[in-house]
Design a protein around this motif. Structure first.
Motif, mmCIF file in Angstrom:
data_model
loop_
_atom_site.group_PDB
_atom_site.id
_atom_site.type_symbol
_atom_site.label_atom_id
_atom_site.label_comp_id
_atom_site.label_asym_id
_atom_site.label_seq_id
_atom_site.Cartn_x
_atom_site.Cartn_y
_atom_site.Cartn_z
ATOM 1 N N UNK A 107 0.849 -1.369 -0.135
ATOM 2 C CA UNK A 107 -0.188 0.130 0.016
ATOM 3 C C UNK A 107 0.778 1.241 -0.116
ATOM 4 N N UNK A 108 0.358 2.204 -0.693
ATOM 5 C CA UNK A 108 1.156 3.579 -0.657
ATOM 6 C C UNK A 108 -0.039 4.421 -0.297
ATOM 7 N N UNK A 109 0.173 5.486 0.534
ATOM 8 C CA UNK A 109 -0.866 6.079 0.868
ATOM 9 C C UNK A 109 -0.658 7.633 1.264
ATOM 10 N N UNK B 2 1.433 15.244 4.961
ATOM 11 C CA UNK B 2 2.453 15.721 5.810
ATOM 12 C C UNK B 2 3.619 15.204 5.875
ATOM 13 N N UNK B 3 4.799 16.030 5.646
ATOM 14 C CA UNK B 3 6.136 15.620 5.401
ATOM 15 C C UNK B 3 6.689 16.276 6.241
ATOM 16 N N UNK C 6 15.236 14.323 0.689
ATOM 17 C CA UNK C 6 15.520 13.841 1.744
ATOM 18 C C UNK C 6 14.305 12.972 2.387
ATOM 19 N N UNK D 176 13.791 9.772 0.411
ATOM 20 C CA UNK D 176 14.904 9.092 0.975
ATOM 21 C C UNK D 176 14.677 8.317 2.015
ATOM 22 N N UNK D 177 14.151 9.225 3.002
ATOM 23 C CA UNK D 177 13.700 8.561 4.269
ATOM 24 C C UNK D 177 12.632 7.506 4.224
ATOM 25 N N UNK D 178 11.580 7.698 3.429
ATOM 26 C CA UNK D 178 10.579 6.615 3.551
ATOM 27 C C UNK D 178 10.940 5.507 2.483
ATOM 28 N N UNK E 86 13.871 4.384 2.293
ATOM 29 C CA UNK E 86 14.684 3.516 3.238
ATOM 30 C C UNK E 86 13.839 2.499 4.131
ATOM 31 N N UNK E 87 12.646 3.117 4.443
ATOM 32 C CA UNK E 87 11.843 2.130 5.312
ATOM 33 C C UNK E 87 11.422 0.803 4.507
ATOM 34 N N UNK E 88 11.471 1.182 3.008
ATOM 35 C CA UNK E 88 10.731 0.159 2.405
ATOM 36 C C UNK E 88 11.814 -0.828 1.488
ATOM 37 N N UNK F 216 5.922 10.013 -2.926
ATOM 38 C CA UNK F 216 6.345 9.157 -1.583
ATOM 39 C C UNK F 216 5.321 7.985 -1.543
#
Lengths: 306, 330
Positions: free
Chosen positions: A81-83, A89-90, A98, A101-103, A105-107, A147
């Motif tokens: 899922x992408x949502x 909100x970022x 950045x 990149x942050x999100x 890296x979580x995936x 994102x």
């Protein structure tokens, strides 16, 4: 529907402090379709979406994403899922890159590798290294969608995606989402702006006071719903009594030489035949174009506006 | 998505927030102010005593302390504190150790010994209070928790980043204290002797059986280590508050109230000994090194370390339990 739905929602309910915010929501979203989740503000759209992505635990009911029950395999299910939930909100103190990149890296590494591609799709490349705090709402919306696409999701959930977009932006977004759907992605869009959803969605569900009050393909809903049809016909008195048999309301005089009859579009051929049989001359039949708003108002008995 | 990536993510956020930059700027300003104040104090004292000789200054202080001992309103504990100071002073005189020896390392030592009572925990709180609440109030928690990473891992990465952040704060304190104070007092003095091991007893006497001299750099390691440990505990408490409340402002307010209350309790209500179980009155671990009596009766180094460790673990446990179950309804 032959295809296995990507998202299956069954009898979803949520009770908070004695009040049912969501009280029985059931629908499916299939690959390749854009599904509209519609209703006025406060109807339970966002609470439902929060339950779909695991931010809120349902009081009852089931969410199945790509065959995986969200309650039992939440992490594996969420990876499909992408949502965007409510606002995009970022982190305003980081750059667009950045944030992505942050999100990513979580995936995992494959999501990191997609950053540039996704940024290009959403026309973000130019300002990707500026701080998000300096972005317009429309840009933040696009960054939020970027994102959401990083993980190459099977299901894309967008909550009020047209917020903050200007008309050309809305049109671009519509084309973009249709394109994603044509590549096989399932897209769930919530909105309170019905006119815009009508052009975007294949199927919709109306939610009101926490319940799905009506659902179906946009086309079928428009067909089934009685709209007003303008008849230019002679003689008026006979035509009026004939049309009354097909009307689902009172037949009223319209412009000179015309009658306004509230009726379903399906019933028009039969009415034409009946008028001809009664000896009336039909000069023109003009159904007033229906919108989803009419459908919604007809469903909820006109109570409350969107 | 291994854990190191998650910690790196959190670390990047922490470093880029204005909050950290403000805290670092505050540190530098404070160092300048305190250094200048200490320099002025030394000048004024030298003028009043008529000489800049440290022997004279120390003797003056000792005489002063001895007079205060006769004050009938003092409790035994307060008398013990004064007695301990007198013993240390006498020892310094006898062994020709200048306690006022100027130098940046001495300033670093004073800053940490004094700062742990309120200032350093407050800075830690400022940094820790928004670790979780800022994600909730900023709405980014919605993304953080929907990326297919478990809530436990997300929170653990934040806790790890917070630990690193406290370490960074201590590094910044040491560097800024040394760098700024050096401009005023010179950069030497790591090898100067420091006396530790005075142990003041509740009955007002001082146990000198464990007294020893160590070089200042060794003392600095110990006192900064103690401060770091206590600060980690404060950070865990602030972290818990940050997961419990929605806004950063209220989480910071709650923690600051607790810290100030702790500081007040030790000075105003020192007869209420049950307060010793509160973590906020156990923060000054380095006091056990330099011979000051414990703020409340019955406290020892081991006791304070235990209270801090237990409260930190409890705070972390509560944070994880609450965060894993919480509904984010917006």
């Amino acid at each position: 529907m032959a295809e296995q739905p990507v998202l299956r929602v069954e009898g979803l309910r949520k009770r908070v402090r004695g009040r049912w915010l969501v009280d029985g929501v059931t629908f499916d979203v299939c690959p390749g379709e854009v599904f509209g989740f519609l209703g006025p503000n406060g109807a339970g759209k966002t609470t439902t979406i929060r339950m779909l992505v695991g931010l809120v635990k349902p009081t009852a009911g089931r969410v199945v994403i790509d065959g995986m029950d969200l309650a039992q395999q939440p992490l594996a299910a969420l990876r499909q899922v992408g949502c965007i939930v409510e606002n995009p909100d970022l982190y305003p103190y980081l750059t667009g890159y950045e944030n992505l990149l942050l999100f990513a890296q979580m995936q995992g590494p494959q999501a990191v590798a997609r950053i540039d591609t996704v940024a290009r799709w959403l026309h973000l490349s130019e300002r990707l290294h500026d701080k998000v705090g300096t972005y317009s709402l429309g840009m933040r919306q696009r960054l939020g969608i970027a994102q959401a696409l990083l993980g190459a999701p099977k299901l894309l959930i967008l909550d009020e995606p047209s917020n903050g977009l200007d008309p050309p932006g809305i049109r671009d977004l519509r084309h973009f989402l249709r394109q994603l759907a044509s590549q096989g992605m399932a897209v769930l869009v919530s909105s309170h702006l019905l006119a815009e959803v009508e052009l975007l969605c294949d199927r919709v569900a109306f939610i009101r006071d926490g319940r799905v009050v009506r659902s179906g393909t946009v086309q079928a809903l428009l067909q089934e719903t009685a709209g007003e049809v303008e008849w230019q016909v002679d003689p008026l008195a006979t035509a009026r009594s004939v049309l009354a048999r097909f009307a689902c309301g009172e037949v009223l005089p319209g412009r000179p030489g015309a009658l306004l009859c509230p009726m379903a579009a399906d019933a028009v051929p039969a009415a034409v035949a009946a008028l001809a049989a009664a000896g009336c001359q039909v000069r023109a039949v003009a159904p007033r174009r229906l919108t989803l708003e009419d459908v919604f108002l007809a469903t909820t008995g006109g109570g409350g506006s969107l | 998505m291994n854990f190191a990536h998650l910690v790196w993510n959190e670390w990047m956020k922490v470093l880029r927030k204005r909050r950290l930059h403000v805290v670092l700027a505050i540190l530098v300003v404070l160092m300048v102010v305190f250094s200048y104040a200490e320099l002025q104090t030394a000048h004024v004292l030298a003028r009043q005593i008529g000489t800049s000789d440290w022997h004279a200054r120390l003797q003056q202080q000792l005489a002063n302390a001895t007079n205060r001992l006769h004050n009938p309103f003092l409790s035994d504990a307060e008398k013990a504190a004064i007695q301990a100071n007198i013993s240390i002073g006498q020892y310094e005189l006898a062994h020709n150790i200048n306690p006022y020896a100027p130098g940046a390392p001495g300033f670093m030592r004073t800053f940490m010994d004094q700062g742990m009572s309120l200032l350093v925990p407050l800075l830690v709180t400022v940094l820790a209070a928004d670790m979780v609440s800022s994600e909730v109030s900023g709405g980014t928690v919605k993304l953080l928790l929907t990326r297919g990473v478990s809530r436990t891992r997300v929170l653990a990465s934040k806790l790890a980043a917070l630990g690193l952040l406290v370490a960074l704060l201590f590094l910044a304190i040491a560097v800024s204290a040394y760098g700024v104070a050096g401009l005023f007092f010179g950069y030497s003095g790591f090898g100067l002797p420091v006396i530790i091991g005075f142990h003041s007893l509740p009955n007002g006497t001082v146990d000198v059986s464990h007294v020893q001299l160590i070089p200042q750099w060794e003392y600095l390691w110990m006192s900064y280590g103690c401060g770091f440990f206590a600060s980690l505990s404060v950070a865990c408490l602030a972290f818990m508050v940050s997961t419990l409340v929605r806004s950063t402002a209220s989480s910071m307010g709650i923690m600051m109230a607790a810290l100030v209350a702790g500081a007040l309790l030790t000075t105003l209500a020192n007869r209420w000994t049950a307060a010793k179980y509160l973590p906020v009155v156990n923060l000054r671990l380095s006091n056990y090194l330099n011979g000051s009596p414990p703020p409340l009766e019955g406290m020892t180094f081991l006791f304070s370390v235990t209270v801090l460790a237990v409260s930190a673990l409890a705070a972390v446990a509560v944070s994880f339990a609450v965060f894993a179950r919480r509904d984010f309804l917006g």
